[in-house]
Scaffold this active site. Structure first.
Site, PDB file in Angstrom:
ATOM      1  N   ARG A  17       0.868  -1.185   0.000  1.00  0.00           N
ATOM      2  CA  ARG A  17       0.000   0.000   0.000  1.00  0.00           C
ATOM      3  C   ARG A  17       0.904   1.234   0.000  1.00  0.00           C
ATOM      4  O   ARG A  17       1.436   1.614   1.039  1.00  0.00           O
ATOM      5  CB  ARG A  17      -0.873  -0.041   1.260  1.00  0.00           C
ATOM      6  CG  ARG A  17      -2.069   0.887   1.234  1.00  0.00           C
ATOM      7  CD  ARG A  17      -2.672   1.005   2.617  1.00  0.00           C
ATOM      8  NE  ARG A  17      -1.899   1.909   3.449  1.00  0.00           N
ATOM      9  CZ  ARG A  17      -1.844   1.848   4.782  1.00  0.00           C
ATOM     10  NH1 ARG A  17      -2.487   0.924   5.451  1.00  0.00           N
ATOM     11  NH2 ARG A  17      -1.116   2.724   5.457  1.00  0.00           N
ATOM     12  N   HIS A  51      -3.774   4.682   4.442  1.00  0.00           N
ATOM     13  CA  HIS A  51      -4.880   3.704   4.408  1.00  0.00           C
ATOM     14  C   HIS A  51      -6.089   4.284   3.670  1.00  0.00           C
ATOM     15  O   HIS A  51      -6.637   3.676   2.753  1.00  0.00           O
ATOM     16  CB  HIS A  51      -5.262   3.302   5.839  1.00  0.00           C
ATOM     17  CG  HIS A  51      -6.527   2.506   5.916  1.00  0.00           C
ATOM     18  ND1 HIS A  51      -6.628   1.227   5.420  1.00  0.00           N
ATOM     19  CD2 HIS A  51      -7.757   2.833   6.387  1.00  0.00           C
ATOM     20  CE1 HIS A  51      -7.873   0.781   5.600  1.00  0.00           C
ATOM     21  NE2 HIS A  51      -8.562   1.749   6.176  1.00  0.00           N
ATOM     22  N   TYR A  62       3.149   6.001  11.513  1.00  0.00           N
ATOM     23  CA  TYR A  62       3.445   4.652  12.002  1.00  0.00           C
ATOM     24  C   TYR A  62       4.295   3.816  11.040  1.00  0.00           C
ATOM     25  O   TYR A  62       4.667   2.705  11.352  1.00  0.00           O
ATOM     26  CB  TYR A  62       2.138   3.898  12.312  1.00  0.00           C
ATOM     27  CG  TYR A  62       1.144   3.845  11.163  1.00  0.00           C
ATOM     28  CD1 TYR A  62       1.303   2.929  10.113  1.00  0.00           C
ATOM     29  CD2 TYR A  62       0.062   4.704  11.108  1.00  0.00           C
ATOM     30  CE1 TYR A  62       0.413   2.877   9.066  1.00  0.00           C
ATOM     31  CE2 TYR A  62      -0.834   4.672  10.055  1.00  0.00           C
ATOM     32  CZ  TYR A  62      -0.656   3.744   9.050  1.00  0.00           C
ATOM     33  OH  TYR A  62      -1.542   3.700   8.001  1.00  0.00           O
TER      34      TYR A  62
END
Ligand SMILES: Cc1ncc(C[n+]2csc(CCOP(=O)(O)OP(=O)(O)O)c2C)c(N)n1
Ligand SMILES: [Mg+2]
Length: 363
Positions: free
Chosen positions: A256, A260, A269
């Protein structure tokens, strides 16, 4: 102690990150027109994705789930399916949906908060986006069961993420498919992250494909950034399913490259180095490199493609922005054939607010 069963998981890649084709490759790898068709759609999806994020950033689209980096998996799956098959997507598989006939404007309409975007003009029997993680597994297995009972030579293709494979519904879906030998293909898109949860914290399994073994069905891994391998492996699984030999779980290894969704900030993160490294393996570059190396693609074609994508996207955005707003009643339609008491009450409340809002804007 004796060994009573042994299993193995195979991995498939034809086009490596440098755009070199490994031999022996399937026939589709030599069909330049087909490769270009897939490359064109992958490029359209990439450009569309950038535009959709920009629309959200400027307040013209709701929360949007980017598909950046997933283009080869999504387009490869779409190209392997037959039109009469049924797709049960999650929320970012636009490449598959566009291949199957969903319009760019329909994608924008849905992510702009209007459920009418799910009412695809084509393909009529595909499922809408599925936000509750893993629930689409049951839809996919159920549809395959219906095909089997009716004796229709059709298959269901169900997507799920790496995080989704930790859900009960994942196991329920593959278990039913295995037990009833259903014509179903489950594509696990392992993009290494489930929002902020990395794959290492998600599961102790070495591969996600091996989860299929517990359901008594084959599991295979594929390089999800190699459109040739994805299309080949999915086509083989669909052929198998159509021959009555049952379901397959395919784990597509990808990454990815985006946040998100537009509501997320992955830099909080995720190590920047990991993302930079993943860009070296991204799917468009390797296919473009291969097409150039084989003399099938040049700068002029690339420029023309970019302009063509921009035109298509601009037209879709115009259509989306000029679409009449849905009535507040619309969100209560198509939920149940006979609306429940609660829904009717909520519809009344929504109507009241809508009227108050409308009155405020009266001159
Ligand atoms: C049942 C359920 N639980 C939690 C959520 C919140 N949620 C949305 S996306 C997501 C992570 C999904 O990760 P993955 O399956 O890897 O798919 P990806 O987003 O990476 O494509 C979670 C936990 C949800 N939508 N549904
Ligand atoms: Mg994931």
């Amino acid at each position: 102690m004796t060994t009573v069963a042994q299993f193995e998981i195979k991995y498939c890649q034809y086009l490596d990150a440098q755009g070199n084709l490994r031999e022996p490759a399937p026939a589709l790898a030599r069909d330049t027109a087909d490769l270009i068709k897939m490359y064109r759609l992958m490029s359209l999806v990439r450009a569309f994705d950038t535009k959709a994020v920009n629309l959200q950033r400027t307040g013209k689209l709701g929360t949007y789930a980017s598909c950046l980096g997933h283009e080869a998996t999504h387009v490869g799956v779409g190209a392997a399916m037959r039109q009469e098959d049924v797709l049960a997507p999650v929320y970012r598989e636009f490449g598959t949906q566009l291949w199957r006939g969903v319009k760019l404007s329909e994608i924008l309409i849905y992510w702009g908060g209007d459920e009418r975007g799910c009412d695809f003009s084509v393909p009529r029997q595909d499922f809408p986006w599925c936000i509750p993680i893993a629930s689409q597994m049951l839809h996919g297995a159920g549809v395959a069961m219906a095909f089997k009972i009716r004796g229709e030579p059709r298959c269901s293709v169900t997507y799920i993420g790496d995080g989704g494979t930790s859900e009960g519904a994942f196991y329920e879906g593959i278990n039913l498919a295995g037990a009833r030998c259903l014509p179903a293909v489950f594509v696990v898109v392992n993009n290494r992250w489930a929002i902020s949860v990395p794959i290492e914290s998600q599961t102790a399994t070495r591969t996600l494909a091996q989860k299929a073994i517990a359901a008594g069905i084959p599991g295979v891994q594929v390089d999800g950034n190699d459109v040739i391998a994805v299309r080949h492996v999915v086509a083989e699984a669909l052929d198998r399913a159509r021959r009555g030999e049952g379901p397959t779980v395919i784990e597509a290894l990808t990454y990815r490259l985006s946040d998100h969704t537009t509501a997320d900030d992955a830099s909080r993160y995720r190590p920047a180095g990991e993302v930079q490294e993943a860009w070296q393996r991204e799917p468009l570059l390797r296919l473009r490199t291969y097409l150039r190396k084989t003399g099938s693609w040049d700068d002029r074609q690339e420029d023309e493609l970019k302009s063509d994508c921009a035109r298509q996207i601009e037209a879709a955005v115009d259509q989306y922005l000029s679409a009449p707003k849905p009535s507040t009643d619309a969100m209560f339609e198509h939920v149940f054939a006979h609306p429940t008491k609660n829904l009717l009450q909520q519809r009344e409340t929504a109507r009241r607010y809508a009227n108050q809002h409308a009155n405020k804007h009266e001159p």
